[in-house]
Enzyme design. Structure first.
Site, mmCIF file in Angstrom:
data_model
loop_
_atom_site.group_PDB
_atom_site.id
_atom_site.type_symbol
_atom_site.label_atom_id
_atom_site.label_comp_id
_atom_site.label_asym_id
_atom_site.label_seq_id
_atom_site.Cartn_x
_atom_site.Cartn_y
_atom_site.Cartn_z
ATOM 1 N N THR A 134 -32.478 34.717 21.516
ATOM 2 C CA THR A 134 -33.691 35.253 22.151
ATOM 3 C C THR A 134 -34.113 36.616 21.604
ATOM 4 O O THR A 134 -34.987 37.265 22.178
ATOM 5 C CB THR A 134 -33.451 35.376 23.664
ATOM 6 O OG1 THR A 134 -32.282 36.176 23.887
ATOM 7 C CG2 THR A 134 -33.231 34.001 24.289
ATOM 8 N N GLU A 135 -33.525 37.037 20.508
ATOM 9 C CA GLU A 135 -33.762 38.393 20.003
ATOM 10 C C GLU A 135 -35.240 38.708 19.795
ATOM 11 O O GLU A 135 -35.693 39.825 20.080
ATOM 12 C CB GLU A 135 -32.992 38.604 18.689
ATOM 13 C CG GLU A 135 -31.492 38.785 18.863
ATOM 14 C CD GLU A 135 -30.731 37.457 18.879
ATOM 15 O OE1 GLU A 135 -29.498 37.480 18.766
ATOM 16 O OE2 GLU A 135 -31.388 36.393 19.020
ATOM 17 N N VAL A 136 -36.024 37.751 19.270
ATOM 18 C CA VAL A 136 -37.431 38.045 18.962
ATOM 19 C C VAL A 136 -38.239 38.328 20.219
ATOM 20 O O VAL A 136 -39.325 38.925 20.141
ATOM 21 C CB VAL A 136 -38.086 36.886 18.172
ATOM 22 C CG1 VAL A 136 -37.464 36.760 16.788
ATOM 23 C CG2 VAL A 136 -38.017 35.572 18.934
ATOM 24 N N PHE A 140 -36.430 42.356 18.638
ATOM 25 C CA PHE A 140 -35.256 42.487 17.778
ATOM 26 C C PHE A 140 -35.246 41.318 16.795
ATOM 27 O O PHE A 140 -36.163 40.492 16.794
ATOM 28 C CB PHE A 140 -33.998 42.499 18.664
ATOM 29 C CG PHE A 140 -32.739 42.943 17.955
ATOM 30 C CD1 PHE A 140 -32.740 44.007 17.073
ATOM 31 C CD2 PHE A 140 -31.536 42.294 18.209
ATOM 32 C CE1 PHE A 140 -31.586 44.419 16.434
ATOM 33 C CE2 PHE A 140 -30.378 42.693 17.583
ATOM 34 C CZ PHE A 140 -30.401 43.755 16.701
#
Length: 258
Positions: A134-136, A140
């Site tokens: 889920t970084e985006v 991130f």
């Protein structure tokens, strides 16, 4: 003394248990360091043949710790680079470990927590498990895990998962090739243990070490270079003690004791 993980060895199986339930096993520098230490201990111990990574909580790992994320906002580039290198070293250690690593995923495995599972050799999950990078969604990037996910499931699925940041079920993860097995929550521990015990009984430690090294090496080579490397690996394997022992047992219709 380790604060956030449990470590035990039984019947040649090392079990590394994430044990920070109040934070849903979120990753912070201390937990990363403790995991690195535990995997290195398992690798160097001749009494260990297989490693299981699991959680004591209902969540496998929720990714980065919130307090840790707040700290990152004031870090310098060098501090962030040093921190990234520590996580890189952990992922690399697990991926390159010369013993099989089995992940037992129950509950959510998100972002860095999903990365932990991704670098393991075999992944068991309960039907309720949720996976996602889920970084985006927080501005991130899933930089480190991308290296391993590409090799595990291919570019198309990797792009789908990393660019969307969407969560997927265990059933979808199985279809994508991210995980290997789904077992009911009340049966997953026994299934993982039985699988590990089968490896302990039936596989040669020398062969596993050489095979894992082979799989890492040939991915970076052309077909011809990979075949040449494989031929040399074959020749070396035929000279090791386990190969001679295994062939002798096969010819005499016996089961080798590994």
């Amino acid at each position: 003394m380790r604060e956030f993980i449990l470590f035990g060895i039984e019947n040649r199986i090392a079990t590394i248990t994430l044990n920070r339930p109040e934070k849903r096993n979120a990753l912070n520098p201390q937990l990363v360091a403790e995991l690195q230490s535990a995997f290195k201990q398992a690798e160097s111990d001749p009494a260990v043949k297989v490693v299981i990574l699991k959680s004591s909580a209902n969540t496998f790992s929720a990714g980065a710790d919130l307090a840790y994320l707040q700290q990152l906002q004031s870090n310098t580039y060098q501090q962030n680079l040093d921190d990234s290198i520590r996580l890189k070293m952990l992922f690399s250690t697990i991926y390159n470990l010369d013993k099989p690593v089995i992940a037992q995923v129950e509950g959510n495995a998100i972002a860095g927590g999903c990365g932990l599972a991704t670098v393991c050799d075999v992944i068991f999950a309960s039907p309720e498990a949720i996976f996602g990078y889920t970084e985006v969604k927080i501005g991130f990037i899933p930089a480190l895990v991308a290296t391993f996910l590409l090799r595990r499931i291919g570019e198309g699925r990797t792009r789908e998962l990393l660019l969307s940041g969407e969560l997927i079920t265990a059933e979808t993860a199985l279809k994508y090739g991210l995980i290997n097995f789904i077992e009911e929550k009340n049966a997953i521990a026994d299934a993982v243990k039985a699988y590990a015990e089968t490896l302990v009984k039936n596989i040669s430690s020398q062969s596993i070490k050489a095979t894992k090294e082979l799989l890492v090496k040939i991915q970076h080579l052309s077909v011809d270079d990979a075949l040449n490397y494989a031929a040399r690996a074959n020749a070396r394997a035929r000279l090791n003690g386990d190969c001679k022992k295994g062939i002798d047992a096969f010819l005499n219709k016996k089961h080798p004791k590994w």
